[in-house]
Design a protein around this motif. Structure first.
Motif, PDB file in Angstrom:
ATOM      1  N   ALA A   1      -4.213  -1.634  -2.626  1.00 17.17           N
ATOM      2  CA  ALA A   1      -3.073  -2.555  -2.782  1.00 17.17           C
ATOM      3  C   ALA A   1      -2.869  -2.826  -4.264  1.00 17.17           C
ATOM      4  CB  ALA A   1      -3.325  -3.854  -2.024  1.00 17.17           C
TER       5      ALA A   1
ATOM      6  N   ARG B   1      -4.219   7.375  -1.811  1.00 19.77           N
ATOM      7  CA  ARG B   1      -4.778   6.432  -0.839  1.00 19.77           C
ATOM      8  C   ARG B   1      -5.877   7.079  -0.005  1.00 19.77           C
ATOM      9  NH1 ARG B   1       0.555   4.448   2.150  1.00 19.77           N
ATOM     10  NH2 ARG B   1       0.713   6.717   2.251  1.00 19.77           N
TER      11      ARG B   1
ATOM     12  N   GLU C   1      -8.359  -0.094   1.804  1.00 19.84           N
ATOM     13  CA  GLU C   1      -6.945  -0.376   1.527  1.00 19.84           C
ATOM     14  C   GLU C   1      -6.702  -0.428   0.022  1.00 19.84           C
ATOM     15  OE1 GLU C   1      -3.901  -0.030   3.226  1.00 19.84           O
ATOM     16  OE2 GLU C   1      -4.653  -1.529   4.637  1.00 19.84           O
TER      17      GLU C   1
ATOM     18  N   VAL D   1       0.999  -5.233   2.851  1.00 22.40           N
ATOM     19  CA  VAL D   1      -0.380  -5.601   3.169  1.00 22.40           C
ATOM     20  C   VAL D   1      -0.473  -7.117   3.049  1.00 22.40           C
ATOM     21  CG1 VAL D   1      -2.804  -5.176   2.670  1.00 22.40           C
ATOM     22  CG2 VAL D   1      -1.110  -3.424   2.139  1.00 22.40           C
TER      23      VAL D   1
ATOM     24  N   ALA E   1      -8.227  -6.797  -0.591  1.00 22.69           N
ATOM     25  CA  ALA E   1      -8.042  -5.453  -1.132  1.00 22.69           C
ATOM     26  C   ALA E   1      -7.586  -5.505  -2.586  1.00 22.69           C
ATOM     27  CB  ALA E   1      -7.032  -4.685  -0.284  1.00 22.69           C
TER      28      ALA E   1
ATOM     29  N   SER F   1       0.876  -1.163   0.000  1.00 30.77           N
ATOM     30  CA  SER F   1       0.000   0.000   0.000  1.00 30.77           C
ATOM     31  C   SER F   1       0.914   1.214   0.000  1.00 30.77           C
ATOM     32  CB  SER F   1      -0.913   0.006   1.229  1.00 30.77           C
ATOM     33  OG  SER F   1      -1.734   1.151   1.240  1.00 30.77           O
TER      34      SER F   1
ATOM     35  N   ARG G   1      -9.890   5.863   0.087  1.00 31.57           N
ATOM     36  CA  ARG G   1     -10.708   5.593   1.272  1.00 31.57           C
ATOM     37  C   ARG G   1     -12.001   6.386   1.258  1.00 31.57           C
ATOM     38  NH1 ARG G   1      -5.480   5.094   3.713  1.00 31.57           N
ATOM     39  NH2 ARG G   1      -5.348   7.353   4.019  1.00 31.57           N
TER      40      ARG G   1
END
Length: 324
Positions: free
Chosen positions: A220, A206, A218, A286, A294, A103, A210
């Protein structure tokens, strides 16, 4: 080697040929000029993988086309790539398995504060490393599409080219990973005239992810993937995953030593150090079911947007081997 040419080669080339990691006595790894490559350099420096009689040898890749050529000619056993690229390999008949997921920070870098919010992306021209259909393009299209925003992509050969275009005023915003994002800001600050607007890291993608996907917070999108004959050796894959995690921890604890190592072994990466440290060296792995979920969610978005972007279908149950 273009993506189209690569897929044509894969249709006629059996990668389980004589250039096997088991025969060569080493595991050949590769990565681009991003922070997640630092552990691979550390593994090369350390020598043998813990618990197995295999050494790690590192070779950089500087463009997706170069990486595809290395894979098509069985010149690499594992590489830093995107989850979409790894999925495409598996769907086109190349043995591939993801052994680590990241991540990683990905920044919108711009002098305009409006880009500190995802809505500021709407109607903007964005400098993107690499070409259409590569991960920077896919990532931003997936996010913007879900948010109902439109942007105009302007593609650069790689991250450093995007940085240079931004500094030359030939673009007002770029999507950059670390350490290229910090490099762009530091160079712009050093060159700026008094009172001029200076590019800054406005938005970590990121955070936008969210906000847009609260049920799947997450992101990834990056991976270390084993390819070719290495995929058939569970012990070597496990050793590679363990060694990468240990090396990532060492890099985070010794950032200056890691930057010096990069300057010696991968100058294009080492040149991006700021005050003797490469930004992004605190790599976030992750792992376990949460990591796999994810990554599968992200690949599902890409599949809905363009099945060809991941090779036509979602990966099978054994594709992610990222620990418990």
């Amino acid at each position: 080697m273009t993506r189209r040419r690569f897929l044509t080669v894969l249709a006629s080339l059996a990668l389980a040929g004589p250039a096997m990691a088991e025969d060569a006595g080493s595991i050949r790894v590769s990565g681009p000029a991003v922070a997640e490559t630092l552990p691979l350099l550390a593994m090369d420096r350390a020598g043998a993988l813990p618990g197995v009689a295999r050494h790690v040898t590192f070779t950089p890749w500087n463009s997706p086309d170069q990486l595809r050529a290395m894979i098509a000619t069985a010149g690499v056993d594992a590489a830093i790539m995107t989850t979409a690229s790894a999925c495409t390999l598996a769907n086109k008949g190349v043995p591939a398995a993801v052994v680590a997921l990241f991540s990683s920070p990905v920044w919108l870098v711009s002098p305009h504060a409006s880009l500190s919010r995802l809505s500021g992306l709407d109607g903007q021209e964005i400098l993107l490393p690499f070409g259409p259909g590569e991960m920077p393009d896919l990532l931003l299209r997936a996010l913007a599409g879900q948010a109902g925003l439109r942007f105009t992509p302007r593609h650069a050969g790689n991250a450093l080219e995007a940085v240079n275009l931004l500094l030359l005023g030939k673009g007002s915003c770029a999507l950059l990973s670390e350490p290229a994002a910090t490099l762009a800001v530091s160079r712009a600050s050093a060159q700026a005239r008094p009172g001029a607007l200076v590019p800054a890291k406005q938005l970590d993608i990121r955070d936008a992810w969210r906000e847009v996907f609260p049920a799947h917070p997450e992101l990834a999108q990056g991976a270390l993937a084993a390819v070719g004959p290495l995929v058939r050796d569970a012990a070597l894959r496990g050793a590679l995953r363990t060694a990468y995690g240990q090396a990532a921890k060492w890099v985070a604890e010794h950032p200056r030593e890691a930057a010096g190592m990069a300057s010696e072994g991968f100058p294009a990466l080492g040149s991006q150090a700021a005050d003797g440290v490469l930004p992004g060296a605190d790599i976030r792995l992750v792992s376990g079911p949460a990591g796999s979920e994810a990554a599968r969610f992200f690949l599902g978005l890409l599949h809905d947007m363009s099945p060809a972007s991941i090779g036509g279908r979602l990966p099978g149950p054994d594709f992610f081997e990222v620990g418990a």
